[in-house]
Design an enzyme around this catalytic site. Sequence first.
Site, PDB file in Angstrom:
ATOM      1  CD  GLU A 183      24.894  46.407  59.900  1.00  0.00           C
ATOM      2  OE1 GLU A 183      24.605  47.615  59.985  1.00  0.00           O
ATOM      3  OE2 GLU A 183      25.337  45.894  58.850  1.00  0.00           O
ATOM      4  CG  HIS A 235      24.579  48.133  51.526  1.00  0.00           C
ATOM      5  ND1 HIS A 235      23.492  48.367  52.330  1.00  0.00           N
ATOM      6  CD2 HIS A 235      25.580  47.763  52.370  1.00  0.00           C
ATOM      7  CE1 HIS A 235      23.823  48.162  53.602  1.00  0.00           C
ATOM      8  NE2 HIS A 235      25.079  47.778  53.645  1.00  0.00           N
ATOM      9  CG  HIS A 237      29.301  43.823  58.794  1.00  0.00           C
ATOM     10  ND1 HIS A 237      29.953  44.979  58.404  1.00  0.00           N
ATOM     11  CD2 HIS A 237      28.035  43.935  58.280  1.00  0.00           C
ATOM     12  CE1 HIS A 237      29.135  45.737  57.705  1.00  0.00           C
ATOM     13  NE2 HIS A 237      27.963  45.129  57.604  1.00  0.00           N
ATOM     14  CG  HIS A 278      25.105  52.778  59.102  1.00  0.00           C
ATOM     15  ND1 HIS A 278      26.301  52.639  59.764  1.00  0.00           N
ATOM     16  CD2 HIS A 278      24.596  51.522  58.978  1.00  0.00           C
ATOM     17  CE1 HIS A 278      26.506  51.359  60.043  1.00  0.00           C
ATOM     18  NE2 HIS A 278      25.480  50.664  59.584  1.00  0.00           N
ATOM     19  CG  HIS A 305      24.404  44.441  54.125  1.00  0.00           C
ATOM     20  ND1 HIS A 305      23.355  44.885  54.911  1.00  0.00           N
ATOM     21  CD2 HIS A 305      25.537  44.832  54.773  1.00  0.00           C
ATOM     22  CE1 HIS A 305      23.832  45.523  55.964  1.00  0.00           C
ATOM     23  NE2 HIS A 305      25.166  45.499  55.908  1.00  0.00           N
ATOM     24  CE1 TYR A 356      28.242  46.658  61.086  1.00  0.00           C
ATOM     25  CE2 TYR A 356      27.780  48.790  62.104  1.00  0.00           C
ATOM     26  CZ  TYR A 356      27.949  47.996  60.971  1.00  0.00           C
ATOM     27  OH  TYR A 356      27.812  48.556  59.725  1.00  0.00           O
TER      28      TYR A 356
END
Length: 309
Positions: A267, A202, A216, A248, A153, A257
């Site tokens: 990431e 996502h 990112h 998260h 993503h 990251y």
Amino acid sequence: MGIMRMGYAHVRVTDMTEAKNHYASTMGLYETLEDTSPEGNKRVFYKGWDEWDHHSVVLEEGGVGVVKYGWKVEHEADIDDVEAKAKTFGLTVERMSKGDNPEIGDGIRFVTPSEHVFEVYHQATAIGTELGTHNPEVFPRHLVGIGAPALDHSLITTGDVGTMERMLSDVFGFYATERVQTSLEDDHECVGTWMTSNNQIHQLAVIGGPQGKLHHFAFRLEDWNSVGRAADLMTMDDVPIDIGPTRHGITRGQTVYFFDPSGNRNEVFSGGYLAFPDRPTNVWTVDQLGKGIFYHDRELNERFTTVLT
């Protein structure tokens, strides 16, 4: 179904030799092509070991930040559907021809309200995963470095998150799995959205910030142990780590990251939950954003909110 997935992220790098060492040796991506862009810049194309299309990452020498994103649709006719919806939304759409991007077929191109370039296509040269499809093993025996299986993503910034969320919904058929709002009231402002068209938690996240910037782009890993091993390898290779390994609250993913040699943030990401269009959107308020982004530390570091390319 329209948009299936993010097909490629095309980013700029300042030094191709350093970039190749990072993406090939540390990340473990497979180089599929090296050429020169129409503008005369050196380009290198990569894929992960579990990806079958020709490439998912394009590096182009000459700066930093994102050049464009490619989005793959399920059927050729979906290109026309996305084009019509983009025009209805008020976007200016142009056609792109097979060969404009190496190993990518005909499609469309437009600039989003966030000032990012999106390309939509159906056909890509399929070169197969590193395991094949006949009685495959579970991973390649000779992985290099982190051995990232695939692009996952990206996160971008814009001055108007709400408009970008509407564009992704109206034009791409995306839905929000997670959202950050100024309040829970009806007149709230949307300051962050995590969106997808499939079961992936996502495909694109959008947060408030300058127009056209990259926060990112991320690579998928299998589990928490893989994320920890990736952090160890980054330390071995002197890769600058921004934060992690951590977790998260938003998406529930496990993460590290870090920065490539040009300063583009990468990431590695694993976990999360299965997304469905009828699943209620998780809503976070701004006062809980620290916990939402970094669940353990519960606060954002300065680099995470200020470093963009």
